[in-house]
Design a protein around this motif. Structure first.
Motif, PDB file in Angstrom:
ATOM      1  N   GLU A  77      49.458  23.882  45.869  1.00  0.00           N
ATOM      2  CA  GLU A  77      50.411  24.963  45.589  1.00  0.00           C
ATOM      3  C   GLU A  77      50.019  25.675  44.293  1.00  0.00           C
ATOM      4  O   GLU A  77      50.115  26.896  44.190  1.00  0.00           O
ATOM      5  N   GLU A  78      49.525  24.907  43.332  1.00  0.00           N
ATOM      6  CA  GLU A  78      49.082  25.484  42.056  1.00  0.00           C
ATOM      7  C   GLU A  78      47.890  26.429  42.249  1.00  0.00           C
ATOM      8  O   GLU A  78      47.858  27.525  41.689  1.00  0.00           O
ATOM      9  N   SER A  79      46.911  26.020  43.077  1.00  0.00           N
ATOM     10  CA  SER A  79      45.746  26.877  43.308  1.00  0.00           C
ATOM     11  C   SER A  79      46.131  28.122  44.108  1.00  0.00           C
ATOM     12  O   SER A  79      45.593  29.206  43.880  1.00  0.00           O
ATOM     13  N   ARG A  80      47.084  28.003  45.012  1.00  0.00           N
ATOM     14  CA  ARG A  80      47.553  29.168  45.768  1.00  0.00           C
ATOM     15  C   ARG A  80      48.182  30.202  44.834  1.00  0.00           C
ATOM     16  O   ARG A  80      47.930  31.403  44.960  1.00  0.00           O
ATOM     17  N   LYS A  81      48.996  29.731  43.923  1.00  0.00           N
ATOM     18  CA  LYS A  81      49.631  30.640  42.957  1.00  0.00           C
ATOM     19  C   LYS A  81      48.583  31.306  42.068  1.00  0.00           C
ATOM     20  O   LYS A  81      48.673  32.499  41.773  1.00  0.00           O
ATOM     21  N   ALA A  82      47.568  30.538  41.656  1.00  0.00           N
ATOM     22  CA  ALA A  82      46.503  31.090  40.817  1.00  0.00           C
ATOM     23  C   ALA A  82      45.731  32.180  41.559  1.00  0.00           C
ATOM     24  O   ALA A  82      45.464  33.251  41.013  1.00  0.00           O
ATOM     25  N   PHE A  83      45.381  31.929  42.813  1.00  0.00           N
ATOM     26  CA  PHE A  83      44.693  32.930  43.621  1.00  0.00           C
ATOM     27  C   PHE A  83      45.552  34.185  43.782  1.00  0.00           C
ATOM     28  O   PHE A  83      45.059  35.301  43.715  1.00  0.00           O
ATOM     29  N   ASN A  84      46.828  33.975  44.017  1.00  0.00           N
ATOM     30  CA  ASN A  84      47.745  35.096  44.212  1.00  0.00           C
ATOM     31  C   ASN A  84      47.789  35.993  42.972  1.00  0.00           C
ATOM     32  O   ASN A  84      47.905  37.207  43.089  1.00  0.00           O
ATOM     33  N   GLN A  85      47.685  35.397  41.800  1.00  0.00           N
ATOM     34  CA  GLN A  85      47.704  36.178  40.570  1.00  0.00           C
ATOM     35  C   GLN A  85      46.345  36.795  40.258  1.00  0.00           C
ATOM     36  O   GLN A  85      46.265  37.911  39.743  1.00  0.00           O
ATOM     37  N   LEU A  86      45.255  36.082  40.556  1.00  0.00           N
ATOM     38  CA  LEU A  86      43.919  36.534  40.182  1.00  0.00           C
ATOM     39  C   LEU A  86      43.327  37.578  41.116  1.00  0.00           C
ATOM     40  O   LEU A  86      42.660  38.509  40.665  1.00  0.00           O
ATOM     41  N   LEU A  87      43.519  37.424  42.407  1.00  0.00           N
ATOM     42  CA  LEU A  87      42.869  38.301  43.367  1.00  0.00           C
ATOM     43  C   LEU A  87      43.622  39.618  43.511  1.00  0.00           C
ATOM     44  O   LEU A  87      44.853  39.649  43.440  1.00  0.00           O
ATOM     45  N   PRO A  88      42.876  40.729  43.728  1.00  0.00           N
ATOM     46  CA  PRO A  88      43.540  42.023  43.895  1.00  0.00           C
ATOM     47  C   PRO A  88      44.282  42.101  45.218  1.00  0.00           C
ATOM     48  O   PRO A  88      44.045  41.319  46.126  1.00  0.00           O
ATOM     49  N   GLY A  89      45.188  43.057  45.300  1.00  0.00           N
ATOM     50  CA  GLY A  89      45.955  43.263  46.526  1.00  0.00           C
ATOM     51  C   GLY A  89      47.411  42.921  46.307  1.00  0.00           C
ATOM     52  O   GLY A  89      47.814  42.497  45.217  1.00  0.00           O
ATOM     53  N   PRO A  90      48.203  43.096  47.346  1.00  0.00           N
ATOM     54  CA  PRO A  90      49.634  42.819  47.211  1.00  0.00           C
ATOM     55  C   PRO A  90      49.893  41.329  47.015  1.00  0.00           C
ATOM     56  O   PRO A  90      49.106  40.495  47.450  1.00  0.00           O
ATOM     57  N   THR A  91      50.995  41.021  46.348  1.00  0.00           N
ATOM     58  CA  THR A  91      51.409  39.635  46.210  1.00  0.00           C
ATOM     59  C   THR A  91      51.710  39.115  47.605  1.00  0.00           C
ATOM     60  O   THR A  91      52.340  39.796  48.407  1.00  0.00           O
ATOM     61  N   THR A  92      51.247  37.915  47.886  1.00  0.00           N
ATOM     62  CA  THR A  92      51.383  37.394  49.239  1.00  0.00           C
ATOM     63  C   THR A  92      52.345  36.223  49.285  1.00  0.00           C
ATOM     64  O   THR A  92      52.529  35.517  48.302  1.00  0.00           O
ATOM     65  N   GLN A  93      52.937  36.061  50.437  1.00  0.00           N
ATOM     66  CA  GLN A  93      53.770  34.884  50.688  1.00  0.00           C
ATOM     67  C   GLN A  93      53.989  34.766  52.183  1.00  0.00           C
ATOM     68  O   GLN A  93      53.964  35.748  52.898  1.00  0.00           O
ATOM     69  N   CYS A  94      54.188  33.544  52.624  1.00  0.00           N
ATOM     70  CA  CYS A  94      54.490  33.290  54.030  1.00  0.00           C
ATOM     71  C   CYS A  94      55.989  33.431  54.231  1.00  0.00           C
ATOM     72  O   CYS A  94      56.768  33.266  53.292  1.00  0.00           O
ATOM     73  N   ALA A  95      56.390  33.729  55.446  1.00  0.00           N
ATOM     74  CA  ALA A  95      57.812  33.829  55.760  1.00  0.00           C
ATOM     75  C   ALA A  95      58.471  32.470  55.596  1.00  0.00           C
ATOM     76  O   ALA A  95      57.872  31.432  55.883  1.00  0.00           O
ATOM     77  N   LYS A  96      59.694  32.486  55.130  1.00  0.00           N
ATOM     78  CA  LYS A  96      60.435  31.234  54.960  1.00  0.00           C
ATOM     79  C   LYS A  96      60.871  30.719  56.321  1.00  0.00           C
ATOM     80  O   LYS A  96      61.117  31.501  57.237  1.00  0.00           O
TER      81      LYS A  96
END
Length: 141
Positions: A77-96
């Protein structure tokens, strides 16, 4: 030749050694800042097969890259958050869970439509239909 590299290598760079058919070795490297995409074909000039009748001259070596992505188990989960902040493009998330949406699933060839024309057969294509082969009548007013 085919070469598999990791996503990290594709984004940040790589160096690897190739052993030629005549047992000579040479090092191949990406250039600083270069990003290699899945399926990219790159060339190493004069490091391919020798020309017929002229073993001192060589053609080009072509390398097709496969980029290996990390598995779900390798991504915390920590690496996913890091990628989400570092990589360009819209903030991503899966549907709840419980959200009204369609989820993607693994592709299975058995799930494809075997009808080569696609869709469902039309009624006029059904040979068991008593109207099969008859001309259709249009109404006019």
């Amino acid at each position: 030749m085919d070469k598999t590299i990791t996503l990290k290598q594709a984004l940040l760079g790589f160096t690897f050694e190739i052993k030629h058919l005549d047992d000579t070795k040479f090092t191949v490297s990406s250039t600083k800042g270069e990003i290699v995409s899945h399926g990219d074909i790159k060339t190493v000039k004069d490091k391919g097969m020798p020309f017929y009748g002229d073993t001192m001259s060589h053609g080009n070596l072509y390398i097709k890259f496969t980029v290996k992505f990390p598995t779900a188990k390798q991504m915390t989960e920590e690496s996913r958050k890091a990628f989400n902040q570092l990589l360009p493009g819209p903030t991503t998330q899966c549907a709840k869970p419980g959200t009204d949406c369609e989820y993607i699933d693994r592709f299975e060839k058995a799930d494809t439509n075997p009808n080569p024309t696609g869709g469902r057969k039309r009624a006029e294509d059904n040979e068991d239909d008593p109207r099969h082969g008859q001309q259709r009548q249009e109404c006019t007013v």
